[in-house]
Design an enzyme around this catalytic site. Structure first.
Site, PDB file in Angstrom:
ATOM      1  N   CYS A   1     116.821  51.693 127.401  1.00 24.27           N
ATOM      2  CA  CYS A   1     117.915  52.630 127.108  1.00 24.27           C
ATOM      3  C   CYS A   1     117.611  53.417 125.843  1.00 24.27           C
ATOM      4  O   CYS A   1     117.827  54.629 125.774  1.00 24.27           O
ATOM      5  CB  CYS A   1     119.231  51.873 126.900  1.00 24.27           C
ATOM      6  SG  CYS A   1     120.106  51.513 128.426  1.00 24.27           S
TER       7      CYS A   1
ATOM      8  N   HIS B   1     113.842  17.652 126.186  1.00 29.86           N
ATOM      9  CA  HIS B   1     115.068  18.232 126.724  1.00 29.86           C
ATOM     10  C   HIS B   1     115.443  17.733 128.127  1.00 29.86           C
ATOM     11  O   HIS B   1     116.567  17.932 128.556  1.00 29.86           O
ATOM     12  CB  HIS B   1     114.978  19.750 126.686  1.00 29.86           C
ATOM     13  CG  HIS B   1     114.835  20.276 125.279  1.00 29.86           C
ATOM     14  ND1 HIS B   1     115.812  20.099 124.328  1.00 29.86           N
ATOM     15  CD2 HIS B   1     113.824  20.928 124.649  1.00 29.86           C
ATOM     16  CE1 HIS B   1     115.412  20.637 123.181  1.00 29.86           C
ATOM     17  NE2 HIS B   1     114.207  21.145 123.356  1.00 29.86           N
TER      18      HIS B   1
ATOM     19  N   ARG C   1     113.107  31.082 119.455  1.00 30.47           N
ATOM     20  CA  ARG C   1     113.403  29.644 119.461  1.00 30.47           C
ATOM     21  C   ARG C   1     112.278  28.870 120.164  1.00 30.47           C
ATOM     22  O   ARG C   1     111.888  27.785 119.722  1.00 30.47           O
ATOM     23  CB  ARG C   1     114.751  29.369 120.153  1.00 30.47           C
ATOM     24  CG  ARG C   1     115.172  27.908 120.063  1.00 30.47           C
ATOM     25  CD  ARG C   1     115.473  27.543 118.614  1.00 30.47           C
ATOM     26  NE  ARG C   1     115.688  26.109 118.395  1.00 30.47           N
ATOM     27  CZ  ARG C   1     114.731  25.259 118.016  1.00 30.47           C
ATOM     28  NH1 ARG C   1     113.498  25.688 117.863  1.00 30.47           N
ATOM     29  NH2 ARG C   1     115.006  23.997 117.790  1.00 30.47           N
TER      30      ARG C   1
ATOM     31  N   CYS D   1     109.858  26.057 118.427  1.00 27.45           N
ATOM     32  CA  CYS D   1     109.587  24.729 118.997  1.00 27.45           C
ATOM     33  C   CYS D   1     108.079  24.494 119.087  1.00 27.45           C
ATOM     34  O   CYS D   1     107.589  23.419 118.726  1.00 27.45           O
ATOM     35  CB  CYS D   1     110.198  24.593 120.390  1.00 27.45           C
ATOM     36  SG  CYS D   1     111.818  23.818 120.392  1.00 27.45           S
TER      37      CYS D   1
END
Lengths: 256, 161
Positions: A110, A176, A213, A217
């Site tokens: 955009c 996780h 992020r 990690c």
């Protein structure tokens, strides 16, 4: 009494074992459920949530008409972004027929067409705009496409998620998928869901997009992180966002 | 026997990498084994011989176990040390580990526990560095701890009875 063939008894056990390893984490749970109460309170209070600064910065950028150009983002999407399609925002990253389009990439395209030109992926202005736009869809349920052309991309993303990295030699799944709810030192491990990103990270005191992020990690694993905007980061980000399907958007979340 | 296991694990890693290469994703760099890396051998789920024939020191080992920049055992395990509040709950508490396992069994678990459990989350503190995928440049070709540090940690752990 005749006992059935032992091999026959083994088969369902094997199938069950296979099923157990093939399925990922059960119900997705937001990182919100794993943070401390004080962090939740901070997130929930618009005056306490440091991510609101990025959101306000994003709102301003959204409404600025760049010099020599005719339109701001707001000119098409409304000054509060009220004309944005919020269910559409909850679909990102999307596949446009040619490949993956992240929300960052869409904002940049955009900007190329109407605004000040595209920004580097980790530019604070782009994080602020992404924060503002995703926040327009706060409460919407994440709904990333998982079939069609997305299926092979998700497969690659999942491979990257399950691969070990760095001297510490862990994959994303090791923390996780296998140990959410357990603690590393004082911190509780979450399911690594992405519904709150861009999020304010208390550990580093900065607004952080999902790709950063993942890089953080990987650095923690003493691995060489994938570069911002790289295919690997895009694929991992896609897979992680698809894991968050069903969770409500919380941007800007506060996370450790 | 040991080399069979190593080659099996390397094979799995290479297979993973090959799959990713096939799908257009970059692979880890080639790495050489460092000159000071001492070979070790697994017998009966234990490594009987100290690494590089070094003797460990328990008090140094305790310091390494506590240090978040070195052993960082507390990240995942509880240790019987007073006044430590922030410990992890991923691995088993290590109180009494010296009574439950022999020194050689502890050595295998510190050196490379994936010889026992290939899916383990625990890093191999003296794992063959060639098996590490995509290490940061600062750590490429290195082990997590050096042989002396590993022996120090083992000397500490065997005192936890």
């Amino acid at each position: 009494m005749m006992l059935p063939d032992k091999r026959l008894l083994l088969l369902p056990t094997l199938l069950l074992a296979l099923l157990a390893t093939a399925t990922t984490a059960a119900e997705p749970r937001s990182g919100y459920e794993y943070i401390k109460q004080s962090t939740r309170d901070m997130q929930d209070d618009d005056f306490e949530n440091p991510g609101m600064l990025a959101l306000e910065q994003g709102r301003q950028l959204f409404n600025v008409t760049p010099a020599g150009r005719e339109k701001s983002c707001a000119a098409c999407h409304g000054s509060e972004g009220e004309d944005l399609d919020v269910t559409g925002i909850a679909r990102y990253p999307v596949h446009n027929g040619n490949g993956l389009v992240t929300l960052q990439k869409q904002i940049n395209s955009c900007r190329e067409n109407h605004g000040d030109g595209s920004l580097p992926i980790d530019h604070p202005d782009l994080i602020a705009l992404e924060t503002f736009v995703r926040n327009r869809a706060a409460g919407e349920v994440i709904n990333v496409q998982t079939d069609g052309p997305m299926a092979p991309l998700l497969e690659k993303g999942e491979q990257l998620y399950r691969l070990r990295y760095g001297l510490i030699d862990m994959s994303c799944q090791h923390c996780h998928d296998f140990y959410p709810g357990q603690r590393i030192r004082g911190q509780t491990i979450s399911q690594g869901m992405s519904n709150g990103f861009p999020a304010y990270r208390l550990d580093i005191g900065e607004m952080t997009n999902l790709h950063q992020r993942i890089q953080q990690c990987l650095s923690l694993m003493r691995a060489e992180p994938f570069e911002a905007g790289s295919e690997e980061i895009n694929l991992m980000g896609l897979y992680i966002m698809s894991r968050s399907n069903g969770l409500k958007i919380e941007t800007p979340a506060v996370r450790y | 026997m040991r080399y069979c296991r190593i080659s099996l694990l390397s094979g799995i890693l290479l297979l993973q990498l090959a799959l990713l290469t096939g799908s257009g994703i970059a692979t880890a760099r080639e790495q050489a084994l460092p000159d000071d890396y001492c070979q070790w051998a697994v017998t009966d789920y234990a490594i009987a011989q100290p690494l590089c024939e070094l003797a460990g020191d328990a008090s140094r080992g305790m310091a390494i176990a506590l240090d978040s920049g070195r052993g960082n055992c507390l990240a995942c395990h509880q240790l019987p040390i007073p006044d430590v509040e922030a410990y992890g709950t991923i691995g088993p508490p290590l109180s009494g580990i010296g009574a439950r396992l022999t020194k050689g069994q502890i050595r295998l678990r510190v050196v490379d526990t994936r010889e026992i459990n290939p899916m383990s989350i625990m890093p191999g503190f003296y794992r063959d560095p060639r098996l590490i995928h995509r290490p940061d440049k600062r750590y490429a070709g290195r082990t997590f701890l050096n042989a002396q540090q590993v022996e120090d940690v083992i000397a500490y752990l065997v005192t936890l009875k």
